[in-house]
Design an enzyme around this catalytic site. Structure first.
Site, PDB file in Angstrom:
ATOM      1  N   LYS A   1     -11.072   1.817 -14.130  1.00  0.00           N
ATOM      2  CA  LYS A   1     -11.505   0.449 -13.825  1.00  0.00           C
ATOM      3  C   LYS A   1     -11.928  -0.286 -15.096  1.00  0.00           C
ATOM      4  O   LYS A   1     -11.735  -1.503 -15.197  1.00  0.00           O
ATOM      5  CB  LYS A   1     -12.646   0.470 -12.802  1.00  0.00           C
ATOM      6  CG  LYS A   1     -12.211   0.875 -11.393  1.00  0.00           C
ATOM      7  CD  LYS A   1     -11.289  -0.168 -10.759  1.00  0.00           C
ATOM      8  CE  LYS A   1     -11.005   0.142  -9.288  1.00  0.00           C
ATOM      9  NZ  LYS A   1     -10.087  -0.849  -8.680  1.00  0.00           N
TER      10      LYS A   1
ATOM     11  N   GLY B   1      -5.093   4.371   2.188  1.00  0.00           N
ATOM     12  CA  GLY B   1      -5.003   3.301   3.183  1.00  0.00           C
ATOM     13  C   GLY B   1      -4.359   3.817   4.461  1.00  0.00           C
ATOM     14  O   GLY B   1      -3.829   4.936   4.503  1.00  0.00           O
TER      15      GLY B   1
ATOM     16  N   ASN C   1       1.304  -3.297 -13.855  1.00  0.00           N
ATOM     17  CA  ASN C   1       2.396  -3.845 -13.040  1.00  0.00           C
ATOM     18  C   ASN C   1       1.953  -5.087 -12.270  1.00  0.00           C
ATOM     19  O   ASN C   1       2.694  -6.072 -12.174  1.00  0.00           O
ATOM     20  CB  ASN C   1       2.910  -2.781 -12.061  1.00  0.00           C
ATOM     21  CG  ASN C   1       3.707  -1.694 -12.773  1.00  0.00           C
ATOM     22  OD1 ASN C   1       4.297  -1.933 -13.826  1.00  0.00           O
ATOM     23  ND2 ASN C   1       3.711  -0.495 -12.209  1.00  0.00           N
TER      24      ASN C   1
ATOM     25  N   THR D   1     -20.213  -1.074  -0.452  1.00  0.00           N
ATOM     26  CA  THR D   1     -19.887  -1.938   0.693  1.00  0.00           C
ATOM     27  C   THR D   1     -19.556  -1.043   1.883  1.00  0.00           C
ATOM     28  O   THR D   1     -19.016   0.043   1.717  1.00  0.00           O
ATOM     29  CB  THR D   1     -18.688  -2.835   0.332  1.00  0.00           C
ATOM     30  OG1 THR D   1     -19.029  -3.587  -0.832  1.00  0.00           O
ATOM     31  CG2 THR D   1     -18.343  -3.789   1.460  1.00  0.00           C
TER      32      THR D   1
ATOM     33  N   ASP E   1       0.865  -1.187   0.000  1.00  0.00           N
ATOM     34  CA  ASP E   1       0.000   0.000   0.000  1.00  0.00           C
ATOM     35  C   ASP E   1       0.895   1.227   0.000  1.00  0.00           C
ATOM     36  O   ASP E   1       1.962   1.215   0.622  1.00  0.00           O
ATOM     37  CB  ASP E   1      -0.883  -0.018   1.271  1.00  0.00           C
ATOM     38  CG  ASP E   1      -2.183   0.755   1.093  1.00  0.00           C
ATOM     39  OD1 ASP E   1      -2.116   1.972   0.832  1.00  0.00           O
ATOM     40  OD2 ASP E   1      -3.261   0.152   1.223  1.00  0.00           O
TER      41      ASP E   1
ATOM     42  N   TYR F   1     -12.227   7.443 -12.338  1.00  0.00           N
ATOM     43  CA  TYR F   1     -12.340   6.134 -11.670  1.00  0.00           C
ATOM     44  C   TYR F   1     -12.982   5.111 -12.603  1.00  0.00           C
ATOM     45  O   TYR F   1     -12.466   4.007 -12.785  1.00  0.00           O
ATOM     46  CB  TYR F   1     -13.178   6.306 -10.404  1.00  0.00           C
ATOM     47  CG  TYR F   1     -13.314   5.064  -9.549  1.00  0.00           C
ATOM     48  CD1 TYR F   1     -12.207   4.501  -8.911  1.00  0.00           C
ATOM     49  CD2 TYR F   1     -14.558   4.480  -9.344  1.00  0.00           C
ATOM     50  CE1 TYR F   1     -12.343   3.381  -8.107  1.00  0.00           C
ATOM     51  CE2 TYR F   1     -14.699   3.358  -8.535  1.00  0.00           C
ATOM     52  CZ  TYR F   1     -13.589   2.812  -7.913  1.00  0.00           C
ATOM     53  OH  TYR F   1     -13.735   1.703  -7.116  1.00  0.00           O
TER      54      TYR F   1
ATOM     55  N   SER G   1      -6.545   1.312  -4.955  1.00  0.00           N
ATOM     56  CA  SER G   1      -7.150   2.448  -5.665  1.00  0.00           C
ATOM     57  C   SER G   1      -7.928   3.305  -4.679  1.00  0.00           C
ATOM     58  O   SER G   1      -8.564   2.775  -3.776  1.00  0.00           O
ATOM     59  CB  SER G   1      -8.141   1.980  -6.746  1.00  0.00           C
ATOM     60  OG  SER G   1      -8.745   3.110  -7.378  1.00  0.00           O
TER      61      SER G   1
ATOM     62  N   LYS H   1      -3.782   6.485 -12.735  1.00  0.00           N
ATOM     63  CA  LYS H   1      -2.516   5.757 -12.825  1.00  0.00           C
ATOM     64  C   LYS H   1      -2.582   4.402 -12.133  1.00  0.00           C
ATOM     65  O   LYS H   1      -2.066   3.417 -12.650  1.00  0.00           O
ATOM     66  CB  LYS H   1      -1.379   6.606 -12.228  1.00  0.00           C
ATOM     67  CG  LYS H   1      -0.922   7.719 -13.174  1.00  0.00           C
ATOM     68  CD  LYS H   1       0.110   8.630 -12.535  1.00  0.00           C
ATOM     69  CE  LYS H   1       1.464   7.960 -12.427  1.00  0.00           C
ATOM     70  NZ  LYS H   1       2.484   8.907 -11.906  1.00  0.00           N
TER      71      LYS H   1
END
Ligand code: UDP
Length: 312
Positions: A149, A36, A99, A175, A31, A145, A75, A91
């Site tokens: 995705k 996070g 990656n 969620t 992370d 976003y 993300s 990115k």
């Protein structure tokens, strides 16, 4: 298995680390801590089967040793976050996914991509099935976003088809649960924080837009089953129990005993009007469906936020 969890210090990533460890796997969490937080994995410090690497996966990922699976969850995921971090969001969805797929290919590991109901945009099909291609504004504020995705899904399918990498794609619907960031701007932390402070809840628009909220333990269970399954095409995981945002606000006020009421604020641009997962496929191929009732999940979440606000 030895599993890499990108975004492992995030809300979903950290719960996935817990589940993987409980199942007897070894976990490397990665992370860059932009959204996070190491608080989410602090309880895992000292666990010999767990390690943490601070790294931004939009740069080359170096990881020594064998690897069996990658859960690619890095993300920003809240509309407020990706409005503030538009380039990082693009990115990580593009370069970061490239990656992560490169690692999967090199290590012959299975990769599960965290995709999203946002690939359906402001949907014209309801409820949303996996076959629906979506209604996305590429240049709107949410495009950073949604398109990241969608690109991530496309490159994941390309690595599967062209390089033979084993991949899974989960499309995650709204969620909630403990470890959501108090200030991430999403409706669940916003409303609970406001309610616990005795304030009015900020309903955007008239509150007629709908969402369907899934408790985190249900979501994690669906994702774990998908990882172990043979399904290589996108699979919706979410709770089909749909409600308006106004109804949701009323529920939060009732559960917290908040008398602060509701105030109305402008609806953000391109805010999806209706959202409900069609989980027929997950029921059929994974034998999965959500079990936690909204009130029970919200009680847990409210208790968590009370603690964070020092009101426990
Ligand atoms: N919302 C709201 N008040 C808030 C935050 C969000 O009414 O304080 C609404 C938002 O406009 C959207 C829904 O709640 O219709 C869910 O928003 P969230 O940011 O949680 O995620 P989204 O589902 O839009 O990705």
């Amino acid at each position: 298995m030895r599993v890499l969890v990108t975004g492992g210090a995030g809300f979903l990533g950290s719960h996935l680390c817990d589940r993987l460890l409980a199942e007897g796997h070894t976990v490397v969490a990665m992370d860059n801590l932009v959204t996070g937080n190491t608080d989410n994995i602090a309880h895992l410090a000292g666990n010999p089967h767990f390690s943490f690497v601070k790294h931004d996966i939009t740069n080359y990922i170096y990881l020594a040793g064998d690897l069996d699976a990658i859960l690619h969850f890095a993300s920003p995921a809240s509309p407020v976050d990706y409005l503030e971090l538009p380039i990082q969001t693009l990115k990580v969805g593009s370069l970061g996914t490239h990656n992560a797929l490169g690692v999967a290919k090199a290590k012959k590991a299975r990769l599960l991509l965290a995709s999203t109901s946002e690939v359906y945009g402001d949907p014209l099909v309801h409820p949303q099935t996996e076959e629906y291609w979506g209604n996305v504004n590429p240049i709107g504020p949410r495009g950073v976003y949604d398109e990241a995705k969608r690109f991530a899904e496309a490159i994941t399918m390309a690595y599967q088809r062209y390089h033979g990498v084993e991949t899974r794609i989960v499309r995650i619907f709204n969620t909630y649960g403990p470890r959501m960031r108090l200030n991430d701007g999403r409706v669940v932390p916003n409303f609970i924080k406001q309610a616990l402070n005795g304030e009015a809840l900020t309903v955007y628009g008239e509150g007629n837009q709908t969402r369907s909220f899934c408790y985190v333990s249900d979501l994690v269970d669906g994702i774990y089953r998908l990882l172990l399954s043979d399904e290589s095409l996108p699979t919706n995981i979410g709770n089909p129990s749909e409600m308006t945002i106004l109804q949701f606000a009323q529920r939060i006020n009732a559960l917290t005993g908040n008398h602060g009421g509701i105030i109305y604020k402008p609806l953000p641009k391109d805010d999806p009007q209706q959202r409900q997962p069609d989980i027929t496929k997950a029921r059929r191929i994974l034998g999965w469906e959500p079990k936690v009732e909204l009130d029970a999940g919200l009680e847990e979440t409210i208790a968590y936020f009370s603690g964070r606000l020092g009101k426990a």
